[in-house]
Design an enzyme around this catalytic site. Sequence first.
Site, short mmCIF file in Angstrom:
data_model
loop_
_atom_site.label_atom_id
_atom_site.label_comp_id
_atom_site.label_asym_id
_atom_site.label_seq_id
_atom_site.Cartn_x
_atom_site.Cartn_y
_atom_site.Cartn_z
N GLU A 57 39.97 39.25 38.54
CA GLU A 57 41.00 40.37 37.91
C GLU A 57 39.99 40.12 37.34
OE1 GLU A 57 44.70 38.95 38.51
OE2 GLU A 57 43.82 38.55 36.80
N GLU A 76 43.98 35.80 30.46
CA GLU A 76 44.48 35.93 28.65
C GLU A 76 44.98 34.53 28.19
OE1 GLU A 76 47.86 37.89 30.99
OE2 GLU A 76 46.82 39.62 30.55
N GLY A 99 46.03 45.90 33.37
CA GLY A 99 47.35 46.34 32.36
C GLY A 99 46.16 47.84 31.37
N HIS A 101 43.81 32.24 33.97
CA HIS A 101 43.90 33.80 34.27
C HIS A 101 42.49 34.03 32.50
CE1 HIS A 101 45.86 37.25 33.14
NE2 HIS A 101 45.89 37.62 33.88
N GLY A 155 50.37 42.51 37.98
CA GLY A 155 50.91 42.28 36.83
C GLY A 155 51.77 43.31 36.58
N ASN A 210 52.24 38.09 38.44
CA ASN A 210 52.66 37.36 37.55
C ASN A 210 53.39 38.58 36.63
OD1 ASN A 210 51.73 36.26 35.51
ND2 ASN A 210 49.81 37.02 35.53
N SER A 214 45.40 46.22 37.36
CA SER A 214 46.40 47.58 37.71
C SER A 214 46.71 48.12 39.23
CB SER A 214 44.93 48.59 37.08
OG SER A 214 45.32 48.70 35.33
N LYS A 220 53.55 37.31 33.20
CA LYS A 220 53.79 36.81 32.10
C LYS A 220 54.45 36.82 31.02
CE LYS A 220 49.28 39.60 33.33
NZ LYS A 220 48.21 40.60 33.14
P1 13P Z 1 48.61 44.14 35.92
O1 13P Z 1 48.99 43.94 37.31
O2 13P Z 1 49.07 44.52 34.76
O3 13P Z 1 46.84 45.12 35.46
O4 13P Z 1 48.11 42.58 36.17
C1 13P Z 1 46.78 41.61 35.93
C2 13P Z 1 47.00 40.47 35.78
O5 13P Z 1 46.28 39.92 35.05
C3 13P Z 1 47.96 40.09 37.26
O6 13P Z 1 47.99 38.08 37.23
#
Ligand code: 13P
Length: 248
Positions: A167, A97, A173, A95, A231, A9, A210, A11
């Site tokens: 997640e 976010e 992140g 998601h 991510g 992903n 992460s 983003k």
């Molecule tokens: P990270 O791998 O950057 O922590 O993000 C995870 C994520 O939100 C994937 O959709």
Amino acid sequence: MRKPIFAANWKMNNLSGDVVEFFKVLGDSTLHLNDREIIVAPSFPYLKMSVKNSEDKNIIIAAQDVYPEAEGAFTGMVGGEMLNDLGVGAVVVGHSERRHVFGESLELIRKKVKFTQENNWKLIFCVGETLQERETGHLFEVIKEQIYTAFDQNLWCENEMAVVAYEPVWAIGTGVVASPEQAQEMHLFIRKIMKERYDREETRILYGGSVKPDNIKGLMDCEDIDGALVGGASLKADSFKKLFLYDR
Ligand code: 13P
């Protein structure tokens, strides 16, 4: 047999040059990977070029979101006909976010889930609790509500076409990955819901938050973890490759 999925992903990251470079560096590493699925979700402007650059690579290109209408007066949105025109094969819905930064309601997420199923795109449905919800002991009820409100009892589509991604918001992140024990505990809980409410015990459940080359193995060794939604560590092909080609 639940075939593992490794999903990137991106983003709001990666520009045209990065996209070209990513697929170039991937080379033919995904071509003969028949025992796992690879999915890449670029942002909307790069969907078309990602579809083109991943041709013949055995990769599914996913959208990070969809507005649940075919077309019409919805300024700024990207709808169903557009995703089909672009050649998208999967959609990420729910998601954290989208839920927390953009305030998506459970009802809107439910519409997007339904719309994704109706359009026959593979669904990557994300759930996750905040740190506060975990620390106050509400984590299981939060996840259960996110799933129950998104799917009616008879609405869950075939195993192949719907994937859940757990997640935890506090792990996204932050560099703080859930321990394999924490992730496994929640994955088992989600699998029970899949079995008891939807009769879909074989639904694949991915972990996200992460994920890095140095923690992928510990997570993948867990009984109920069927892959990863990644991510940061998916933005560059070298690092993403280390995930889907991890040393089993
Ligand atoms: P990270 O791998 O950057 O922590 O993000 C995870 C994520 O939100 C994937 O959709």
